[in-house]
Design an enzyme around this catalytic site. Structure first.
Site, PDB file in Angstrom:
ATOM      1  N   GLU B  52       0.809  -1.218   0.000  1.00  0.00           N
ATOM      2  CA  GLU B  52       0.000   0.000   0.000  1.00  0.00           C
ATOM      3  C   GLU B  52       0.845   1.271   0.000  1.00  0.00           C
ATOM      4  O   GLU B  52       0.412   2.318  -0.481  1.00  0.00           O
ATOM      5  CB  GLU B  52      -0.974   0.017   1.188  1.00  0.00           C
ATOM      6  CG  GLU B  52      -2.081  -1.026   1.099  1.00  0.00           C
ATOM      7  CD  GLU B  52      -1.678  -2.397   1.646  1.00  0.00           C
ATOM      8  OE1 GLU B  52      -0.480  -2.607   1.915  1.00  0.00           O
ATOM      9  OE2 GLU B  52      -2.578  -3.247   1.810  1.00  0.00           O
ATOM     10  N   PHE B 114     -10.735  -7.672  14.214  1.00  0.00           N
ATOM     11  CA  PHE B 114      -9.691  -8.100  13.295  1.00  0.00           C
ATOM     12  C   PHE B 114      -9.435  -7.012  12.246  1.00  0.00           C
ATOM     13  O   PHE B 114     -10.370  -6.503  11.645  1.00  0.00           O
ATOM     14  CB  PHE B 114     -10.090  -9.418  12.626  1.00  0.00           C
ATOM     15  CG  PHE B 114      -9.102  -9.871  11.584  1.00  0.00           C
ATOM     16  CD1 PHE B 114      -7.825 -10.263  11.958  1.00  0.00           C
ATOM     17  CD2 PHE B 114      -9.441  -9.889  10.239  1.00  0.00           C
ATOM     18  CE1 PHE B 114      -6.903 -10.662  10.999  1.00  0.00           C
ATOM     19  CE2 PHE B 114      -8.535 -10.293   9.278  1.00  0.00           C
ATOM     20  CZ  PHE B 114      -7.262 -10.675   9.661  1.00  0.00           C
ATOM     21  N   GLN B 115      -8.196  -6.677  12.064  1.00  0.00           N
ATOM     22  CA  GLN B 115      -7.758  -5.642  11.111  1.00  0.00           C
ATOM     23  C   GLN B 115      -8.430  -4.292  11.367  1.00  0.00           C
ATOM     24  O   GLN B 115      -8.742  -3.557  10.438  1.00  0.00           O
ATOM     25  CB  GLN B 115      -7.975  -6.104   9.662  1.00  0.00           C
ATOM     26  CG  GLN B 115      -7.019  -7.235   9.279  1.00  0.00           C
ATOM     27  CD  GLN B 115      -6.912  -7.469   7.787  1.00  0.00           C
ATOM     28  OE1 GLN B 115      -7.848  -7.248   7.048  1.00  0.00           O
ATOM     29  NE2 GLN B 115      -5.742  -7.935   7.342  1.00  0.00           N
ATOM     30  N   LYS B 164     -17.095  -1.105   6.347  1.00  0.00           N
ATOM     31  CA  LYS B 164     -17.521  -2.108   5.375  1.00  0.00           C
ATOM     32  C   LYS B 164     -19.031  -2.077   5.143  1.00  0.00           C
ATOM     33  O   LYS B 164     -19.499  -2.087   4.005  1.00  0.00           O
ATOM     34  CB  LYS B 164     -17.089  -3.478   5.907  1.00  0.00           C
ATOM     35  CG  LYS B 164     -17.294  -4.620   4.967  1.00  0.00           C
ATOM     36  CD  LYS B 164     -16.754  -5.922   5.570  1.00  0.00           C
ATOM     37  CE  LYS B 164     -16.897  -7.053   4.552  1.00  0.00           C
ATOM     38  NZ  LYS B 164     -16.406  -8.327   5.082  1.00  0.00           N
ATOM     39  N   MET B 474      24.487   8.679   1.832  1.00  0.00           N
ATOM     40  CA  MET B 474      24.435   9.911   2.611  1.00  0.00           C
ATOM     41  C   MET B 474      24.727   9.636   4.085  1.00  0.00           C
ATOM     42  O   MET B 474      25.306  10.467   4.791  1.00  0.00           O
ATOM     43  CB  MET B 474      23.066  10.578   2.433  1.00  0.00           C
ATOM     44  CG  MET B 474      22.982  11.988   2.986  1.00  0.00           C
ATOM     45  SD  MET B 474      24.140  13.115   2.181  1.00  0.00           S
ATOM     46  CE  MET B 474      23.158  13.709   0.796  1.00  0.00           C
TER      47      MET B 474
END
Lengths: 199, 563
Positions: B52, B114-115, B164, B474
């Site tokens: 993502e 969940f999630q 959802k 760097m």
């Protein structure tokens, strides 16, 4: 804290949308920019759906100077003003519950009268006072009551509005002290007997 | 009249009404009701990423390259938290993105389901605004409001979290009704008040040694022509900030370079020698200013910014102009006097010849500078260049001669390693006809290289130039300069074989370790119709110069002594 001494305080008023999460956005912004919220008062405003806030913010000068502009970046903040250096009136409300005995009760009641505090509750061993005014006035009363034994202090934090202008067509919140007053100089500060500072 | 649709359909309809044609995303449980209806909207092209973070960076690259709003989809929980680096990158660089995340069902919110993640809470500091939708009736209006906020004023990322069951529920969508914007607290500055313009122009007309500090605002507001016109009319040299690069043609005689930590020394010196800095859509970043008390002490400052909160934030200013830069410059042009500052222009030219900052090491070994110079030569400064953060970014900024407006995409403010891989995918999708080169460090490349599969899958001919020194270059430089040479955790001793990796992804892979092969390899990559990795094996340890250390001033300027 020693770093606190370098902090400056600002009185900021804001008009915000009255919806969940707005205060969290404001508090989060203050936290991110390193500002301490010394006091905060929130309530519904004269406009439906909008709330008005007064806060006292403390932080390094370079940051507190920016606080109103930063607040106005939030989508839910309609407007924010740093009124610290404007002509404004502020008040705080405090409820002070103090221990009393038969011997001390009269003295406490006398103090409350001088401070124009209301007695809102009397118990067998305590008296609760309601006091409105500036921070110094409330601090003074609390200091004087301390020797009786303070059980609890509950303070609201500052609420503030700009003083209305005395002249047509001018903005509120201007200092007008260097005017030629037709009817004498209006009092900026009312002095309560025995108490220094503003009310 | 409104249409009766599921929440997921309303999202898609509203996206189409906002002119969206590409969405970057990765599905998961909580956003499945949206993916479930996506097939009904073939005009919405979905680009499946591998992580993502890649969706957010690709949307960012798409937005920067196209000037439109980039869109990313992710599911709840880990999907949403993976977006955060990309949102923060876009926030720091004022890039318009709308991210839509699935959330657990309303009844499960707050139960550690969940999630489940409080993604609106988590993204408060890294979004311009965000929403948790709780009613299907609000879906359409919220999407339109989010686009409005993302693209207007100072652009930025906006996140919409949709449970959802809200996406499954049926509600009404009425474009006429839902696209009405009612945001009493949201102001969009356009033209600036005349008194601000007049005060600023007065300073410009009085100045003997003025210089523009042109920032990302030039590119965001597409003020290229106005900047050029005013600079030419008033004869004002133009220093571009790191993010302002490609806002002003680098082959223009008034172009001076970019200032600050690794900018060209003459650009920093021009700021220091000036008597007026006109910051145009730049926020006086600490990489430019360093020590505030020693920054350009002899110059007055005009600050033009669309965000009033930027005025005076970093540097005290003598004149503030709040407005959209394109409008503001157009307002200034007729009021500015036709300038003639031959001495000052000569002085700036002298700075350029006294401080030839763009050094290429002559060890005979291939270096990052050779690669960027080769790219600049072969592409004639016309390619779209994407970078992450680090030495490769600084060499690209220094040595590529940008001639096309808005052809430079890098993570400037946040300094995100790995931005270069997915942002190039977004840029290529936005500009299918353009040549897109992603200049990568071997460190950043390995943070997001899974998105190569996305490039291959979508037949995107992005060219990746890895400046491979087997080091976090760097970091090595800082450890050598500021941490007593105690180099720790800066070297990669087991990098993958990037040519074989290209093969594994189904791309063309090449390796170059000789200076003489650079340009021919770039030409070969350009001629290849698909994506390419060129693994440029460069000098292991090489410092970027010039350098002004963090918090320093022009007095601390370190120039390459080998010049």
């Amino acid at each position: 804290m020693s770093t606190q001494s370098k902090f400056e305080a600002r009185t900021v008023t804001a008009l915000v949308e009255d919806r969940p999460g707005v205060l969290a956005r404001i508090a989060g912004l203050c936290r991110r920019r390193g500002l301490n919220i010394a006091s905060l008062a929130v309530g519904r405003s004269e406009n439906p759906g909008l709330s008005r806030l007064t806060f006292v913010l403390e932080g390094p000068p370079s940051v507190v100077d920016q606080c109103a502009a930063q607040l106005e970046r939030l989508v839910n903040v309609i407007e924010a003003h740093d009124i610290t250096n404007m002509n404004h009136i502020w008040r705080e409300l405090a409820l002070v519950k103090v221990k009393t005995t038969a011997e001390t009760r009269v003295e406490v009641l006398e103090l409350s009268r001088v401070f124009r505090a209301n007695i809102i509750d009397i118990g067998a061993n305590s008296v609760t006072l309601e006091l409105t005014g500036g921070r110094e006035k409330i601090d003074s009363l609390i200091t004087l009551l301390d020797r009786f034994g303070i059980i609890e202090v509950m303070r609201t934090g500052r609420v503030a509005v700009l003083r209305g202008t005395l002249f047509e067509g001018e903005e509120d919140g201007q200092f007008q002290a260097n005017r030629n007053w037709a009817n004498g100089v209006p009092h900026e500060y009312h002095i309560t007997p025995g108490v220094s500072g503003s009310v | 009249m409104g249409k009766t649709l599921t929440g997921g359909d309303i999202v898609c309809e509203a996206l189409l009404n906002e002119g969206v044609d590409i969405v970057f995303g990765l599905p998961g449980g909580a956003i499945l009701p949206l993916y479930g209806v996506l097939g009904r909207y073939p005009e919405l092209r979905h680009v499946l990423v591998r992580h993502e973070q890649g969706a957010a960076h690709a949307a960012d690259g798409y937005a920067r390259a196209s000037g439109k709003v980039g869109v990313a989809f992710a599911t709840s929980g880990p999907g949403a938290t993976n977006l955060i680096t990309g949102l923060a990158t876009a926030m720091m660089d004022s890039v318009p993105i709308v991210a839509i995340t699935g959330q657990v069902g309303r009844a499960a919110i707050g139960t550690d389901a969940f999630q489940e993640t409080d993604i609106t809470g988590a993204t408060l500091p890294v979004t311009k605004h965000n929403y948790l939708i709780t009613r299907v009736e609000d879906v359409g209006a919220t999407v339109h409001e989010a686009f409005h906020i993302a693209r207007t004023g100072r652009p930025g990322p906006v996140l919409i979290d949709i449970p959802k069951d809200v996406m499954q529920e049926v509600g009404t969508y009425d474009y006429e009704r839902d696209s009405q914007i009612n945001l009493p607290g949201y102001r969009i500055p356009t033209a600036a008040p005349d008194e601000q313009i007049d005060a600023a122009v007065k300073l410009i007309n009085e100045a003997e040694r003025p210089v523009f500090l042109a920032g990302h605002g030039v590119i965001i507001s597409r003020a290229f022509d106005e900047l050029k016109e005013l600079a030419e009319k008033a004869q004002i040299p133009v220093v571009t900030t790191l993010l302002g690069i490609s806002g002003f043609p680098e082959n223009h005689p008034l172009h001076v370079g970019f200032p600050g930590m690794h900018g060209e020394a003459y650009a920093s010196l021009a700021l220091d020698d000036s008597d007026l800095i006109i910051a145009a859509g730049s926020r006086f970043d600490d990489r430019i200013v360093g020590n505030v008390n020693e920054f350009a002490t002899r110059s007055k400052k005009i600050h033009i910014d669309i965000d009033p909160a930027e005025i005076g934030k970093a540097v005290p200013v003598d004149a503030a102009v709040v407005g959209n830069l394109k409008h503001v410059l157009a307002q200034m042009i007729p009021k500015a006097n036709r300038g003639s500052r031959p001495e000052w222009i000569r002085h700036v030219e002298q700075l350029k010849s006294d401080h030839p900052s763009l050094h290429i090491p002559e060890t005979g070994n291939l270096s990052g500078q050779h690669v960027v110079r080769g790219l600049s030569n072969v592409t004639k400064g016309n390619a779209i260049i994407c970078t992450g953060v680090g030495q490769h970014q600084m060499w690209a900024a220094q040595h590529y001669r940008f001639t096309e407006p808005n052809s430079w995409l890098c993570s400037g403010g946040l300094g995100t390693m790995g931005y270069e891989v997915p942002s190039a995918i977004g840029a290529q999708l936005a500009l299918p006809e353009s040549l897109v080169w992603s200049i990568c460090g071997d460190g950043g490349f390995q943070m997001t290289m899974m998105e190569l599969a996305t490039a291959v899958e979508n037949r995107l001919p992005v060219k990746y130039a890895i400046l491979n020194n087997n080091h976090l270059g760097m970091i090595t430089q800082w450890q050598e300069l500021f941490y007593m040479g105690d180099t720790q955790a800066d070297a990669y001793t087991a990098n993958p074989d990037f040519v074989k990796l290209a093969d594994a992804f189904g791309m063309k892979g090449m390796r170059v370790d000789d200076i003489d092969d650079v340009e021919s390899a770039i030409e070969e990559a350009n001629a290849h119709p698909g994506p390419v990795i060129v693994d440029f094996v460069i000098e292991k340890v090489e410092h970027v110069y010039p350098m002004i250390p963090a918090g320093g001033s022009i007095k601390d300027l370190m120039e390459d002594t080998r010049v």
